[in-house]
Motif scaffolding. Structure first.
Motif, PDB file in Angstrom:
ATOM      1  N   ASN A 189      68.752  83.511  36.435  1.00 23.71           N
ATOM      2  CA  ASN A 189      68.226  84.648  37.201  1.00 23.71           C
ATOM      3  C   ASN A 189      69.257  85.021  38.257  1.00 23.71           C
ATOM      4  O   ASN A 189      70.285  84.353  38.390  1.00 23.71           O
ATOM      5  CB  ASN A 189      66.884  84.283  37.856  1.00 23.71           C
ATOM      6  CG  ASN A 189      65.954  85.486  37.948  1.00 23.71           C
ATOM      7  OD1 ASN A 189      66.397  86.604  38.183  1.00 23.71           O
ATOM      8  ND2 ASN A 189      64.668  85.255  37.760  1.00 23.71           N
ATOM      9  N   CYS A 190      68.976  86.073  39.018  1.00 22.39           N
ATOM     10  CA  CYS A 190      69.936  86.465  40.059  1.00 22.39           C
ATOM     11  C   CYS A 190      69.422  86.015  41.431  1.00 22.39           C
ATOM     12  O   CYS A 190      68.222  85.821  41.644  1.00 22.39           O
ATOM     13  CB  CYS A 190      70.192  87.966  40.030  1.00 22.39           C
ATOM     14  SG  CYS A 190      68.770  88.983  40.375  1.00 22.39           S
ATOM     15  N   LEU A 239      70.070  70.920  46.551  1.00 22.21           N
ATOM     16  CA  LEU A 239      71.236  71.801  46.633  1.00 22.21           C
ATOM     17  C   LEU A 239      71.127  72.887  45.571  1.00 22.21           C
ATOM     18  O   LEU A 239      70.749  72.606  44.428  1.00 22.21           O
ATOM     19  CB  LEU A 239      72.503  70.967  46.417  1.00 22.21           C
ATOM     20  CG  LEU A 239      73.855  71.688  46.372  1.00 22.21           C
ATOM     21  CD1 LEU A 239      74.953  70.770  46.938  1.00 22.21           C
ATOM     22  CD2 LEU A 239      74.255  72.116  44.963  1.00 22.21           C
ATOM     23  N   VAL A 240      71.445  74.122  45.924  1.00 21.65           N
ATOM     24  CA  VAL A 240      71.506  75.202  44.937  1.00 21.65           C
ATOM     25  C   VAL A 240      72.930  75.743  44.879  1.00 21.65           C
ATOM     26  O   VAL A 240      73.556  75.983  45.906  1.00 21.65           O
ATOM     27  CB  VAL A 240      70.476  76.329  45.234  1.00 21.65           C
ATOM     28  CG1 VAL A 240      70.688  76.965  46.608  1.00 21.65           C
ATOM     29  CG2 VAL A 240      70.494  77.395  44.136  1.00 21.65           C
ATOM     30  N   ASP A 241      73.441  75.873  43.670  1.00 19.13           N
ATOM     31  CA  ASP A 241      74.772  76.455  43.440  1.00 19.13           C
ATOM     32  C   ASP A 241      74.546  77.899  42.994  1.00 19.13           C
ATOM     33  O   ASP A 241      74.038  78.155  41.902  1.00 19.13           O
ATOM     34  CB  ASP A 241      75.504  75.640  42.366  1.00 19.13           C
ATOM     35  CG  ASP A 241      76.854  76.235  41.990  1.00 19.13           C
ATOM     36  OD1 ASP A 241      77.300  77.183  42.648  1.00 19.13           O
ATOM     37  OD2 ASP A 241      77.456  75.737  41.019  1.00 19.13           O
ATOM     38  N   VAL A 242      74.926  78.836  43.860  1.00 13.21           N
ATOM     39  CA  VAL A 242      74.632  80.258  43.637  1.00 13.21           C
ATOM     40  C   VAL A 242      75.780  80.913  42.873  1.00 13.21           C
ATOM     41  O   VAL A 242      76.920  80.913  43.328  1.00 13.21           O
ATOM     42  CB  VAL A 242      74.400  80.971  44.989  1.00 13.21           C
ATOM     43  CG1 VAL A 242      74.162  82.459  44.779  1.00 13.21           C
ATOM     44  CG2 VAL A 242      73.210  80.347  45.723  1.00 13.21           C
ATOM     45  N   GLU A 290      73.937  87.040  52.041  1.00 11.51           N
ATOM     46  CA  GLU A 290      72.626  87.578  51.619  1.00 11.51           C
ATOM     47  C   GLU A 290      72.130  86.906  50.349  1.00 11.51           C
ATOM     48  O   GLU A 290      70.928  86.794  50.118  1.00 11.51           O
ATOM     49  CB  GLU A 290      72.707  89.097  51.424  1.00 11.51           C
ATOM     50  CG  GLU A 290      71.335  89.716  51.243  1.00 11.51           C
ATOM     51  CD  GLU A 290      71.319  91.237  51.321  1.00 11.51           C
ATOM     52  OE1 GLU A 290      70.239  91.808  51.071  1.00 11.51           O
ATOM     53  OE2 GLU A 290      72.367  91.857  51.624  1.00 11.51           O
ATOM     54  N   PHE A 291      73.048  86.434  49.519  1.00  8.74           N
ATOM     55  CA  PHE A 291      72.655  85.681  48.320  1.00  8.74           C
ATOM     56  C   PHE A 291      72.172  84.271  48.674  1.00  8.74           C
ATOM     57  O   PHE A 291      71.241  83.756  48.065  1.00  8.74           O
ATOM     58  CB  PHE A 291      73.845  85.528  47.359  1.00  8.74           C
ATOM     59  CG  PHE A 291      74.249  86.783  46.635  1.00  8.74           C
ATOM     60  CD1 PHE A 291      73.400  87.868  46.519  1.00  8.74           C
ATOM     61  CD2 PHE A 291      75.501  86.861  46.041  1.00  8.74           C
ATOM     62  CE1 PHE A 291      73.779  89.015  45.838  1.00  8.74           C
ATOM     63  CE2 PHE A 291      75.898  88.002  45.353  1.00  8.74           C
ATOM     64  CZ  PHE A 291      75.040  89.077  45.261  1.00  8.74           C
ATOM     65  N   MET A 292      72.832  83.643  49.664  1.00 12.14           N
ATOM     66  CA  MET A 292      72.652  82.207  49.881  1.00 12.14           C
ATOM     67  C   MET A 292      71.673  81.832  50.983  1.00 12.14           C
ATOM     68  O   MET A 292      70.821  80.965  50.794  1.00 12.14           O
ATOM     69  CB  MET A 292      74.014  81.569  50.164  1.00 12.14           C
ATOM     70  CG  MET A 292      74.964  81.636  48.978  1.00 12.14           C
ATOM     71  SD  MET A 292      76.649  81.089  49.383  1.00 12.14           S
ATOM     72  CE  MET A 292      76.448  79.304  49.413  1.00 12.14           C
ATOM     73  N   LEU A 293      71.792  82.465  52.151  1.00 13.87           N
ATOM     74  CA  LEU A 293      70.976  82.014  53.295  1.00 13.87           C
ATOM     75  C   LEU A 293      69.471  82.113  53.064  1.00 13.87           C
ATOM     76  O   LEU A 293      68.726  81.244  53.526  1.00 13.87           O
ATOM     77  CB  LEU A 293      71.378  82.751  54.577  1.00 13.87           C
ATOM     78  CG  LEU A 293      72.579  82.172  55.340  1.00 13.87           C
ATOM     79  CD1 LEU A 293      72.845  82.977  56.604  1.00 13.87           C
ATOM     80  CD2 LEU A 293      72.390  80.704  55.708  1.00 13.87           C
TER      81      LEU A 293
END
Length: 241
Positions: free
Chosen positions: A130-131, A77-80, A161-164
């Motif tokens: 990082n972004c 899992l990544v938390d953006v 656009e950040f997550m997918l």
């Protein structure tokens, strides 16, 4: 010395369908204490009152748990845009079988997350300073996660656009949104089509008696994201799809 856990916390968690052990509850309390203490040195949250922080940070973050709990052991899992670790650290405490990556652009916040994970003994957490635009184009991370989560990072068309790009085909992204979700999804039509989105599921985050109209939205990653996305840092916010 952590603040005492307010009496309403176990009831609220039960109401949103989240079960935690006493040890997990103590870890959540220790994390919140650490956050509120660190907040006196630099800004992690506008909420300074412990009871309000339990509601707005811990319980709110854990409304994502019922959608995540069924994922198998070692799912990634990544938390953006995690900020001070929300919702990722409460999720990592509540579902220790998940491998949680916290992604945060601001150095001070990322360092706090690293410190918190160390102090709390969260071996299932790693932090990346990082972004999302840069990480989404890095082959070590691009389409490597089973799921991405986010809370209060921005409108749906930017969030997509950040997550997918970080999510594997067959994985899901989950976001905690307000009552304007329907309009946000309508505005995000192009982004959904371009980035590989599939099925969309939205559920109320809280039972009616809470008078909180947050919605957990889940979006399936049905197709690979074209290499052009995410675009360069800053562009998704300046020119949303």
């Amino acid at each position: 010395m952590t603040h005492p856990i307010p009496e309403f916390v176990p009831q609220h968690l039960q109401a949103i369908g989240v079960e935690v052990t006493d040890d997990q509850l103590q870890r959540l309390a220790a994390y919140l204490h650490l956050m509120l203490e660190t907040n006196k040195q630099f800004n992690l949250t506008a909420i300074r009152e412990p009871e309000e922080a339990w509601k707005r940070h811990i319980i709110d973050s854990l409304t994502l748990v019922p959608g995540l709990i069924e994922w198998p052991e070692n799912s990634k899992l990544v938390d953006v845009g995690t900020g001070g670790g929300l919702p990722g650290i409460p999720i990592a405490i509540a579902i220790p079988k998940l491998k949680v990556t916290l992604l945060e652009t601001t150095g001070k916040k990322a360092n706090f997350c690293k410190h918190a994970a160390e102090v709390l003994g969260l071996n299932n957490v790693v932090v990346i300073n990082n972004c999302a635009e840069t990480i989404g184009q890095n082959k070590l991370y691009r389409e490597q996660f089973d799921m991405a989560v986010s809370r209060a990072v921005g409108p749906m068309r930017i969030l997509l656009e950040f997550m997918l790009p970080l999510v594997k085909v067959g994985g899901w992204m989950y976001a905690l949104k307000g009552p304007a979700l329907e309009q946000e999804l309508a505005d995000a039509g192009d982004a959904l089509a371009k980035l590989g989105a599939g099925e969309i599921v939205a559920v109320e985050a809280y039972p009616d008696e809470f008078e909180n109209h947050s919605v957990v939205v889940g979006i399936e990653k049905a197709d690979r994201t074209p290499k052009t996305y995410p675009r360069l840092p800053g562009i998704p916010k300046q020119q949303p799809l």
